[in-house]
Write a protein that holds these residues in place. Structure first.
Motif, PDB file in Angstrom:
ATOM      1  N   GLY A  10       0.825  -1.208   0.000  1.00 57.53           N
ATOM      2  CA  GLY A  10       0.000   0.000   0.000  1.00 57.53           C
ATOM      3  C   GLY A  10       0.856   1.255   0.000  1.00 57.53           C
ATOM      4  O   GLY A  10       2.035   1.229  -0.364  1.00 57.53           O
ATOM      5  N   GLY A  11       0.265   2.364   0.450  1.00 58.52           N
ATOM      6  CA  GLY A  11       0.957   3.647   0.410  1.00 58.52           C
ATOM      7  C   GLY A  11       2.222   3.694   1.249  1.00 58.52           C
ATOM      8  O   GLY A  11       3.284   4.132   0.788  1.00 58.52           O
ATOM      9  N   VAL A  12       2.142   3.226   2.502  1.00 52.80           N
ATOM     10  CA  VAL A  12       3.311   3.238   3.385  1.00 52.80           C
ATOM     11  C   VAL A  12       4.381   2.278   2.867  1.00 52.80           C
ATOM     12  O   VAL A  12       5.574   2.601   2.835  1.00 52.80           O
ATOM     13  N   ALA A  13       3.953   1.093   2.443  1.00 55.06           N
ATOM     14  CA  ALA A  13       4.904   0.108   1.922  1.00 55.06           C
ATOM     15  C   ALA A  13       5.633   0.656   0.699  1.00 55.06           C
ATOM     16  O   ALA A  13       6.844   0.470   0.550  1.00 55.06           O
ATOM     17  N   ILE A  30      15.564  -7.008  -1.691  1.00 52.61           N
ATOM     18  CA  ILE A  30      14.253  -6.981  -1.037  1.00 52.61           C
ATOM     19  C   ILE A  30      13.293  -7.871  -1.823  1.00 52.61           C
ATOM     20  O   ILE A  30      13.424  -8.029  -3.036  1.00 52.61           O
ATOM     21  N   CYS A  31      12.347  -8.459  -1.102  1.00 50.58           N
ATOM     22  CA  CYS A  31      11.230  -9.178  -1.727  1.00 50.58           C
ATOM     23  C   CYS A  31       9.958  -8.477  -1.285  1.00 50.58           C
ATOM     24  O   CYS A  31       9.729  -8.285  -0.087  1.00 50.58           O
ATOM     25  N   ILE A  32       9.132  -8.063  -2.258  1.00 49.81           N
ATOM     26  CA  ILE A  32       7.861  -7.405  -1.973  1.00 49.81           C
ATOM     27  C   ILE A  32       6.755  -8.451  -2.077  1.00 49.81           C
ATOM     28  O   ILE A  32       6.588  -9.072  -3.127  1.00 49.81           O
ATOM     29  N   ALA A  33       6.020  -8.652  -1.001  1.00 49.60           N
ATOM     30  CA  ALA A  33       4.973  -9.682  -0.984  1.00 49.60           C
ATOM     31  C   ALA A  33       3.644  -9.070  -0.568  1.00 49.60           C
ATOM     32  O   ALA A  33       3.572  -8.288   0.374  1.00 49.60           O
ATOM     33  N   SER A  34       2.595  -9.457  -1.274  1.00 46.20           N
ATOM     34  CA  SER A  34       1.262  -8.940  -0.988  1.00 46.20           C
ATOM     35  C   SER A  34       0.229  -9.935  -1.508  1.00 46.20           C
ATOM     36  O   SER A  34       0.548 -10.830  -2.288  1.00 46.20           O
ATOM     37  N   ALA A  84       1.638  -4.658   6.308  1.00 45.92           N
ATOM     38  CA  ALA A  84       0.278  -5.087   5.985  1.00 45.92           C
ATOM     39  C   ALA A  84      -0.683  -4.395   6.955  1.00 45.92           C
ATOM     40  O   ALA A  84      -0.371  -3.335   7.501  1.00 45.92           O
ATOM     41  N   LEU A  85      -1.844  -4.975   7.213  1.00 38.37           N
ATOM     42  CA  LEU A  85      -2.818  -4.375   8.122  1.00 38.37           C
ATOM     43  C   LEU A  85      -2.530  -4.790   9.562  1.00 38.37           C
ATOM     44  O   LEU A  85      -1.989  -5.876   9.806  1.00 38.37           O
ATOM     45  N   PRO A  86      -2.897  -3.954  10.546  1.00 39.92           N
ATOM     46  CA  PRO A  86      -2.666  -4.313  11.952  1.00 39.92           C
ATOM     47  C   PRO A  86      -3.314  -5.630  12.357  1.00 39.92           C
ATOM     48  O   PRO A  86      -2.849  -6.301  13.263  1.00 39.92           O
ATOM     49  N   TYR A  87      -4.403  -6.031  11.659  1.00 38.00           N
ATOM     50  CA  TYR A  87      -5.057  -7.300  11.964  1.00 38.00           C
ATOM     51  C   TYR A  87      -4.124  -8.487  11.728  1.00 38.00           C
ATOM     52  O   TYR A  87      -4.360  -9.591  12.244  1.00 38.00           O
TER      53      TYR A  87
END
Length: 400
Positions: A10-13, A30-34, A84-87
């Protein structure tokens, strides 16, 4: 040199990834994972010819511990940076524990079904991380994050004892929309619509949402209305700053934002309780998130500045002392540099710095730790180097 696995796109990432690629000396790979691989691939394509950092991508569901473990085992990173999300904090921490990999995040865990964010779930991992010989660095954003580093720095260099901390978060940016949120709408609205609270004399004092209002004249921004909120760093600073009598957190909001939020609350659109709609269960707040502007789209249209910092009061050599540490960030300058507005920038830069310090072993303490528990000096130096220079005021206007 080292390798980071960055979870989230997302934006912060995006900001943190840009800054990692600027800092190829530290981030060799770096590895970007989503969950959405196409977003990772798009960012990789935009960056890989502009950096010496080697970039790879992966698809992962950050709620799936087994999938996370498999990804970490395959990538073998020196540190996992959770954006990611805090959840999803707990599932990512669990995967890091199983693979004995250092962990860094920017926001504390929040159960998806309860609008309550606190550190107890993550602090429960302290002993396990310590036994595994790995470090979990919690809250390496701005607030929490830089505000904790500022507190540790103030205590180390300017005070024998800090008695009062007021954290002031001012966004003087204008994006032109009647109503939009500057970061994840679901998280933002849950945070703002919850009861406020502050720490005073060893216990929590709870307030109604937006009950306490103050006006403050912010350097670089001007006079703004700000409101007392609960914020997660109050919880850790209350434990880690000895002698503290009171800690408060204030955030600025414009009247248009508050009017829209009140209306949305009144009609039930900020609720996290599922409702039945045409045979389907939907969560009103999640639906609202889907119709609001994506925070990532605000960058090109947001003008103005942010000013975030801490006002400290305490004792030095037996005398009363006040001290204000803050950063001013320009939305358009951030957009020109990394394609993002300042809200994401002020979180993404500290995320990169925290991951760098853990990865390099500069901050090397097994267990689960909040950011103010480490030596602040290398982080403060890195803020000046990587785009968030700090300023000092030794005679600040105090908040009553």
């Amino acid at each position: 040199m080292g390798k980071a696995l960055i979870i989230g796109c997302g934006g912060v990432a995006s900001v943190a990834i840009h800054k990692c690629c600027q800092n190829s000396e530290a981030f060799e790979e770096i590895c970007i994972a989503s969950r959405t691989l196409s977003k990772c691939d798009k960012l990789k394509a935009a960056l890989e010819n502009k950096t010496k950092t080697k970039i790879s991508t992966a698809q992962v569901d950050a709620n799936d511990v087994e999938a996370l473990v498999a990804l970490i085992d395959a990538q073998k990173p020196d540190v996992v940076l959770n954006l990611a999300l805090p959840y999803q904090d707990i599932s990512i921490m669990e995967a890091c524990l199983r693979t004995k990999t250092h962990y860094v995040d920017t926001a504390n865990y929040e159960p998806e079904d309860t609008a309550k964010f606190e550190y107890k779930w993550q602090w429960a991992y302290r002993e396990a991380f310590e036994k595994a010989g790995i470090c979990a660095l919690l809250g390496s954003g701005f607030d929490p994050g830089v505000t904790g580093v500022f507190s540790a720095y103030a205590l180390k260099h300017h005070f024998d004892e800090i008695e009062y901390i007021d954290i002031l978060d001012c966004n003087g940016g204008d994006h032109g929309y009647p109503f939009a949120t500057n970061f994840n709408p679901e998280i933002n609205i849950r945070e703002v619509s919850a009861n406020g609270s502050y720490w005073e004399n060893g216990h929590w004092v709870e307030t109604k949402p937006m009950e306490i209002k103050r006006e403050y004249d912010f350097q670089g921004v001007g006079k703004k209305d700000m409101y007392l909120l609960h914020h997660e760093e109050l919880e850790s600073l209350a434990l880690n700053i000895p002698g503290i009598k009171r800690i408060r957190f204030f955030m600025t909001f414009g009247q248009s934002y508050l009017n829209h939020l009140k209306c949305l609350e009144d009609v039930g659109m900020t609720s996290i309780e599922p409702i039945e709609f045409e045979g389907q269960k939907i969560v009103p707040l999640q639906f609202l998130k889907a119709v609001l502007p994506d925070p990532a789209s605000l960058g090109p249209r947001t003008v103005g500045k942010t000013n975030i910092g801490c006002i400290f009061r305490g004792k030095k050599d037996g005398k009363d002392k006040t001290y204000y540490l803050y950063n001013i960030c320009d939305h358009q300058e951030c957009y020109r540099e990394v394609g993002s507005q300042a809200i994401s920038y002020t979180t993404g830069v500290p995320a990169m710095i925290g991951a760098m310090l853990v990865m390099q072993g500069v901050w090397n303490k097994a267990g689960v730790h909040n950011i103010e528990e480490f030596d602040p000096d290398p982080f403060m130096d890195a803020l000046n180097r990587w785009g968030l220079p700090w300023q000092e005021d030794f005679d600040p206007v105090l908040v009553d």
